[in-house]
Design a protein around this motif. Structure first.
Motif, short mmCIF file in Angstrom:
data_model
loop_
_atom_site.label_atom_id
_atom_site.label_comp_id
_atom_site.label_asym_id
_atom_site.label_seq_id
_atom_site.Cartn_x
_atom_site.Cartn_y
_atom_site.Cartn_z
N GLY A 194 0.80 -1.04 -0.06
CA GLY A 194 -0.30 -0.14 -0.04
C GLY A 194 0.80 1.43 -0.04
O GLY A 194 1.98 1.40 0.16
N PHE A 195 0.06 2.42 -0.10
CA PHE A 195 0.79 3.83 0.00
C PHE A 195 0.40 4.52 1.39
O PHE A 195 -1.01 4.67 1.38
CB PHE A 195 0.53 4.57 -1.43
CG PHE A 195 1.12 5.91 -1.37
CD1 PHE A 195 2.26 6.10 -1.74
CD2 PHE A 195 0.23 6.97 -0.74
CE1 PHE A 195 3.06 7.34 -1.81
CE2 PHE A 195 0.90 8.32 -1.02
CZ PHE A 195 2.41 8.23 -1.45
N PHE A 196 1.12 5.01 1.88
CA PHE A 196 1.09 5.59 3.31
C PHE A 196 1.26 7.04 2.85
O PHE A 196 2.35 7.53 2.79
CB PHE A 196 2.01 5.16 4.36
CG PHE A 196 1.29 5.87 5.78
CD1 PHE A 196 0.56 5.32 6.57
CD2 PHE A 196 2.15 7.01 6.19
CE1 PHE A 196 0.03 5.87 7.66
CE2 PHE A 196 1.99 7.54 7.37
CZ PHE A 196 0.91 7.18 8.14
N GLY A 197 0.28 7.84 2.91
CA GLY A 197 0.44 9.32 2.36
C GLY A 197 -0.37 10.23 3.67
O GLY A 197 -0.57 9.81 4.77
N GLU A 198 -0.51 11.51 3.00
CA GLU A 198 -1.47 12.45 3.90
C GLU A 198 -2.62 11.98 4.29
O GLU A 198 -3.16 12.35 5.03
CB GLU A 198 -1.34 13.94 2.96
CG GLU A 198 -0.03 14.43 2.70
CD GLU A 198 -0.01 15.55 2.12
OE1 GLU A 198 -1.26 16.04 1.62
OE2 GLU A 198 1.03 16.31 2.18
N ASN A 199 -3.35 11.29 3.47
CA ASN A 199 -4.76 10.79 3.59
C ASN A 199 -4.75 9.25 4.31
O ASN A 199 -5.89 8.78 4.28
CB ASN A 199 -5.44 10.68 2.44
CG ASN A 199 -5.72 12.04 1.89
OD1 ASN A 199 -5.87 13.10 2.60
ND2 ASN A 199 -5.58 12.30 0.58
N SER A 200 -3.52 8.92 4.92
CA SER A 200 -3.54 7.70 5.56
C SER A 200 -3.31 7.89 7.09
O SER A 200 -3.11 8.94 7.42
CB SER A 200 -2.23 7.02 5.01
OG SER A 200 -2.39 6.59 3.80
N LEU A 201 -3.66 7.06 7.91
CA LEU A 201 -3.68 7.20 9.42
C LEU A 201 -2.93 5.78 9.96
O LEU A 201 -3.29 4.77 9.61
CB LEU A 201 -4.97 7.24 9.71
CG LEU A 201 -5.01 7.60 11.36
CD1 LEU A 201 -4.35 8.88 11.82
CD2 LEU A 201 -6.62 7.45 11.91
#
Length: 213
Positions: A155-162
């Motif tokens: 997956g991708f952990f970005g600004e909209n991830s938590l």
């Protein structure tokens, strides 16, 4: 303690307890960590309050020594040391500034040992590797979550991830999920998906640079 607070004792508690809590609250905006026990929190608040009092006294003495205080009194820019506004500056504004400095010190990872001692006199800001890995302003990037049963989540952990954690449960919300296609490259499913990942029985979490996908 509440029953001891009265108009006669307010200034004492504000100076030697409230000021420390202000430092802790502001500093907590910069770091992740496990909330200390109530007794530890009170001790830490008292320590920070004492540091704040010493800092206020030092500023006052330097102002008197350099003549700055006399100049400010003559211009009327700042309130006198016996005014209520000066008191609130000392127990609210100065501790807030101290919390910003100490919090930034911890989040930026400065190597000054004395500053790190002052920043966290009772507890370490991060007590688990999980908190450190997903805290401290981690930049967006790709992650590989591997479980003991050989299940793998990409997956991708970005600004909209938590990344949420507590003593009983840890979850990871990934804003984009991927799979390995026949050529061995990462590919987004169609339609694109996000996912809530339960981290129970996780063996490892690997972090990749976006360019290294």
């Amino acid at each position: 303690m509440i029953q001891h607070i009265s108009p006669d004792t307010f200034e004492f508690f504000a100076s030697y307890l409230l000021a420390g809590y202000v430092v802790i609250i502001v500093r907590s905006r910069f770091i992740l960590g496990v909330r200390p026990k109530p007794a530890e929190l009170i001790v830490e608040a008292i320590v920070f309050s004492l540091i704040n009092q010493l800092l206020a006294s030092l500023i006052s003495e330097l102002s008197n020594y350099t003549g700055l205080s006399h100049w400010l009194d003559s211009t009327g820019v700042l309130p006198g040391s016996d005014s209520k506004l000066y008191f609130f500056l000392k127990v609210l504004a100065l501790p807030a500034l101290l919390g910003i400095i100490l919090g930034y010190n911890l989040s930026a990872g400065w190597k000054n040992a004395l500053l790190r001692r002052l920043s966290m006199p009772v507890v370490h800001p991060v007590q688990r590797g999980y908190d450190f890995a997903f805290g401290n302003g981690r930049e967006p990037g790709f992650v590989i979550v591997k479980y003991f049963d050989e299940t793998t989540v990409l997956g991708f952990f970005g600004e909209n991830s938590l990344a949420a954690s507590d003593p009983e449960r840890s979850d990871l919300y990934l804003e984009r999920l991927y799979f390995i296609n026949e050529s061995g490259s990462w590919q987004e499913p169609d339609p694109p998906r996000s996912g809530l990942v339960n981290l129970r029985d996780v063996r490892s979490i690997e972090f990749l640079d976006p360019e290294g996908k």
